[in-house]
Motif scaffolding. Structure first.
Motif, PDB file in Angstrom:
ATOM      1  N   PRO A  13     -49.573 -29.316 -38.363  1.00  0.00           N
ATOM      2  CA  PRO A  13     -49.134 -27.968 -38.715  1.00  0.00           C
ATOM      3  C   PRO A  13     -49.756 -26.931 -37.779  1.00  0.00           C
ATOM      4  O   PRO A  13     -50.944 -27.024 -37.439  1.00  0.00           O
ATOM      5  CB  PRO A  13     -49.644 -27.796 -40.151  1.00  0.00           C
ATOM      6  CG  PRO A  13     -49.662 -29.189 -40.693  1.00  0.00           C
ATOM      7  CD  PRO A  13     -50.078 -30.058 -39.548  1.00  0.00           C
ATOM      8  N   GLY A  14     -48.936 -25.976 -37.358  1.00  0.00           N
ATOM      9  CA  GLY A  14     -49.377 -24.974 -36.404  1.00  0.00           C
ATOM     10  C   GLY A  14     -49.152 -25.362 -34.954  1.00  0.00           C
ATOM     11  O   GLY A  14     -49.311 -24.524 -34.056  1.00  0.00           O
ATOM     12  N   GLY A  15     -48.758 -26.594 -34.723  1.00  0.00           N
ATOM     13  CA  GLY A  15     -48.544 -27.075 -33.374  1.00  0.00           C
ATOM     14  C   GLY A  15     -47.181 -26.695 -32.818  1.00  0.00           C
ATOM     15  O   GLY A  15     -46.397 -25.982 -33.468  1.00  0.00           O
ATOM     16  N   SER A  16     -46.917 -27.189 -31.611  1.00  0.00           N
ATOM     17  CA  SER A  16     -45.673 -26.857 -30.907  1.00  0.00           C
ATOM     18  C   SER A  16     -45.021 -28.110 -30.338  1.00  0.00           C
ATOM     19  O   SER A  16     -45.702 -29.093 -30.029  1.00  0.00           O
ATOM     20  CB  SER A  16     -45.964 -25.894 -29.745  1.00  0.00           C
ATOM     21  OG  SER A  16     -46.512 -24.674 -30.205  1.00  0.00           O
ATOM     22  N   LEU A  17     -43.725 -28.025 -30.190  1.00  0.00           N
ATOM     23  CA  LEU A  17     -42.934 -29.049 -29.515  1.00  0.00           C
ATOM     24  C   LEU A  17     -41.794 -28.366 -28.780  1.00  0.00           C
ATOM     25  O   LEU A  17     -41.340 -27.291 -29.189  1.00  0.00           O
ATOM     26  CB  LEU A  17     -42.350 -30.054 -30.508  1.00  0.00           C
ATOM     27  CG  LEU A  17     -43.259 -31.109 -31.122  1.00  0.00           C
ATOM     28  CD1 LEU A  17     -42.514 -31.883 -32.202  1.00  0.00           C
ATOM     29  CD2 LEU A  17     -43.796 -32.065 -30.069  1.00  0.00           C
ATOM     30  N   ARG A  18     -41.330 -29.010 -27.724  1.00  0.00           N
ATOM     31  CA  ARG A  18     -40.154 -28.525 -27.014  1.00  0.00           C
ATOM     32  C   ARG A  18     -39.108 -29.627 -26.987  1.00  0.00           C
ATOM     33  O   ARG A  18     -39.352 -30.696 -26.413  1.00  0.00           O
ATOM     34  CB  ARG A  18     -40.490 -28.110 -25.589  1.00  0.00           C
ATOM     35  CG  ARG A  18     -39.332 -27.410 -24.860  1.00  0.00           C
ATOM     36  CD  ARG A  18     -39.608 -27.286 -23.388  1.00  0.00           C
ATOM     37  NE  ARG A  18     -38.676 -26.365 -22.727  1.00  0.00           N
ATOM     38  CZ  ARG A  18     -38.375 -26.422 -21.435  1.00  0.00           C
ATOM     39  NH1 ARG A  18     -38.936 -27.348 -20.668  1.00  0.00           N
ATOM     40  NH2 ARG A  18     -37.533 -25.554 -20.911  1.00  0.00           N
ATOM     41  N   LEU A  19     -37.991 -29.378 -27.606  1.00  0.00           N
ATOM     42  CA  LEU A  19     -36.898 -30.334 -27.630  1.00  0.00           C
ATOM     43  C   LEU A  19     -35.941 -30.065 -26.483  1.00  0.00           C
ATOM     44  O   LEU A  19     -35.741 -28.925 -26.077  1.00  0.00           O
ATOM     45  CB  LEU A  19     -36.137 -30.250 -28.949  1.00  0.00           C
ATOM     46  CG  LEU A  19     -36.946 -30.372 -30.234  1.00  0.00           C
ATOM     47  CD1 LEU A  19     -36.019 -30.383 -31.436  1.00  0.00           C
ATOM     48  CD2 LEU A  19     -37.832 -31.604 -30.214  1.00  0.00           C
ATOM     49  N   SER A  20     -35.342 -31.154 -25.984  1.00  0.00           N
ATOM     50  CA  SER A  20     -34.332 -31.055 -24.939  1.00  0.00           C
ATOM     51  C   SER A  20     -33.075 -31.778 -25.380  1.00  0.00           C
ATOM     52  O   SER A  20     -33.137 -32.735 -26.152  1.00  0.00           O
ATOM     53  CB  SER A  20     -34.837 -31.674 -23.635  1.00  0.00           C
ATOM     54  OG  SER A  20     -35.987 -31.009 -23.164  1.00  0.00           O
ATOM     55  N   CYS A  21     -31.953 -31.339 -24.856  1.00  0.00           N
ATOM     56  CA  CYS A  21     -30.676 -31.969 -25.159  1.00  0.00           C
ATOM     57  C   CYS A  21     -29.839 -31.972 -23.887  1.00  0.00           C
ATOM     58  O   CYS A  21     -29.477 -30.907 -23.380  1.00  0.00           O
ATOM     59  CB  CYS A  21     -29.959 -31.212 -26.265  1.00  0.00           C
ATOM     60  SG  CYS A  21     -28.226 -31.685 -26.491  1.00  0.00           S
ATOM     61  N   VAL A  22     -29.580 -33.168 -23.388  1.00  0.00           N
ATOM     62  CA  VAL A  22     -28.767 -33.304 -22.186  1.00  0.00           C
ATOM     63  C   VAL A  22     -27.354 -33.701 -22.605  1.00  0.00           C
ATOM     64  O   VAL A  22     -27.168 -34.637 -23.392  1.00  0.00           O
ATOM     65  CB  VAL A  22     -29.353 -34.353 -21.239  1.00  0.00           C
ATOM     66  CG1 VAL A  22     -28.466 -34.512 -20.021  1.00  0.00           C
ATOM     67  CG2 VAL A  22     -30.771 -33.962 -20.825  1.00  0.00           C
ATOM     68  N   ALA A  23     -26.395 -33.001 -22.066  1.00  0.00           N
ATOM     69  CA  ALA A  23     -25.001 -33.276 -22.400  1.00  0.00           C
ATOM     70  C   ALA A  23     -24.314 -33.999 -21.252  1.00  0.00           C
ATOM     71  O   ALA A  23     -24.556 -33.708 -20.083  1.00  0.00           O
ATOM     72  CB  ALA A  23     -24.268 -31.978 -22.688  1.00  0.00           C
ATOM     73  N   SER A  24     -23.464 -34.951 -21.619  1.00  0.00           N
ATOM     74  CA  SER A  24     -22.618 -35.610 -20.628  1.00  0.00           C
ATOM     75  C   SER A  24     -21.194 -35.639 -21.167  1.00  0.00           C
ATOM     76  O   SER A  24     -20.968 -35.720 -22.365  1.00  0.00           O
ATOM     77  CB  SER A  24     -23.110 -37.027 -20.340  1.00  0.00           C
ATOM     78  OG  SER A  24     -23.089 -37.814 -21.499  1.00  0.00           O
TER      79      SER A  24
END
Length: 112
Positions: A13-24
């Motif tokens: 809790p309180g942390g961070s994440l960065r999500l990515s989404c590649v489209a084809s």
């Protein structure tokens, strides 16, 4: 159309994440794109949207904590998630608004 989400994981809790989404199979620059999430036993909810002009909107439960962005040159959508809470735990998906082809999603678990 195929979307491949990545970047999830276990975070405190309180942390961070960065999500990515590649489209084809689709050029995302011509679509309003969105992130959604689905917690166990619950319906899929809209998290954030970003228009072709990069205007963004957020659901109240993430406003001020999450940031959606896009890199059209890389055909990639992002979701920066800060100040994560246990209730953010879910599988996160990306899609064009109104799209019907869903990827596998990426699991985000917020727990101490």
């Amino acid at each position: 159309v195929q979307f491949v989400e990545s970047g999830g994981g276990l975070v405190q809790p309180g942390g961070s994440l960065r999500l990515s989404c590649v489209a084809s199979g689709a050029i995302i620059r011509i679509y309003t794109m969105a992130w959604y999430r689905q917690a166990p036993g619950k319906q899929r909810d809209l998290v954030a949207t970003i228009t072709t002009g990069s205007s963004s909107n957020y659901s109240d439960f993430v406003k001020g904590r999450f940031t959606i962005s896009r890199d059209n040159a890389k055909n990639t959508l992002y979701l920066q998630m800060n100040s994560l809470k246990p209730e953010d735990t879910a599988v996160y998906y990306c899609n064009a608004v109104g799209g019907v082809d869903w990827g596998q999603g990426t699991q985000v678990t917020v727990s101490s």
